[in-house]
Motif scaffolding. Sequence first.
Motif, PDB file in Angstrom:
ATOM      1  N   CYS A   1       0.363  -1.065   0.245  1.00  0.00           N
ATOM      2  CA  CYS A   1       0.110  -0.198  -0.277  1.00  0.00           C
ATOM      3  C   CYS A   1       1.141   1.056   0.015  1.00  0.00           C
TER       4      CYS A   1
ATOM      5  N   CYS B   1       0.739   3.026  -3.579  1.00  0.00           N
ATOM      6  CA  CYS B   1      -0.390   2.800  -3.542  1.00  0.00           C
ATOM      7  C   CYS B   1      -1.541   4.605  -4.224  1.00  0.00           C
TER       8      CYS B   1
ATOM      9  N   MET C   1      -4.914   4.089  -4.609  1.00  0.00           N
ATOM     10  CA  MET C   1      -6.009   3.945  -3.543  1.00  0.00           C
ATOM     11  C   MET C   1      -5.991   3.792  -2.568  1.00  0.00           C
ATOM     12  N   ARG C   2      -4.759   4.007  -1.352  1.00  0.00           N
ATOM     13  CA  ARG C   2      -4.558   3.650  -0.264  1.00  0.00           C
ATOM     14  C   ARG C   2      -5.350   3.979   0.524  1.00  0.00           C
ATOM     15  N   ASP C   3      -6.111   5.461   0.102  1.00  0.00           N
ATOM     16  CA  ASP C   3      -6.819   5.758   0.834  1.00  0.00           C
ATOM     17  C   ASP C   3      -8.390   5.721   1.283  1.00  0.00           C
ATOM     18  N   ARG C   4      -8.098   5.138  -0.441  1.00  0.00           N
ATOM     19  CA  ARG C   4      -9.965   4.607  -0.359  1.00  0.00           C
ATOM     20  C   ARG C   4     -10.129   2.637  -0.050  1.00  0.00           C
ATOM     21  N   CYS C   5      -8.662   2.627   0.530  1.00  0.00           N
ATOM     22  CA  CYS C   5      -8.405   0.944   0.407  1.00  0.00           C
ATOM     23  C   CYS C   5      -8.704   0.206   2.071  1.00  0.00           C
TER      24      CYS C   5
END
Length: 56
Positions: A44, A47, A49-53
């Motif tokens: 992560c 990544c 998208m790490r804040d949404r994952c």
Amino acid sequence: MLNWIMQNLATILISLALLIVVVLIVMRLIRKKRQGGPFCGCGCANCAMRDRCHKR
């Protein structure tokens, strides 16, 4: 019935093998998600998208 099984034995075995592989992959993904690990399989840190994952 037995004749049909014998004629399609290779297809049945390959299908069962693929089904087992898919089930094992899904089980691994579910286990990783429950442990809080990355669901996609990558780290992560970089990544997009790490804040949404993962909720922090």
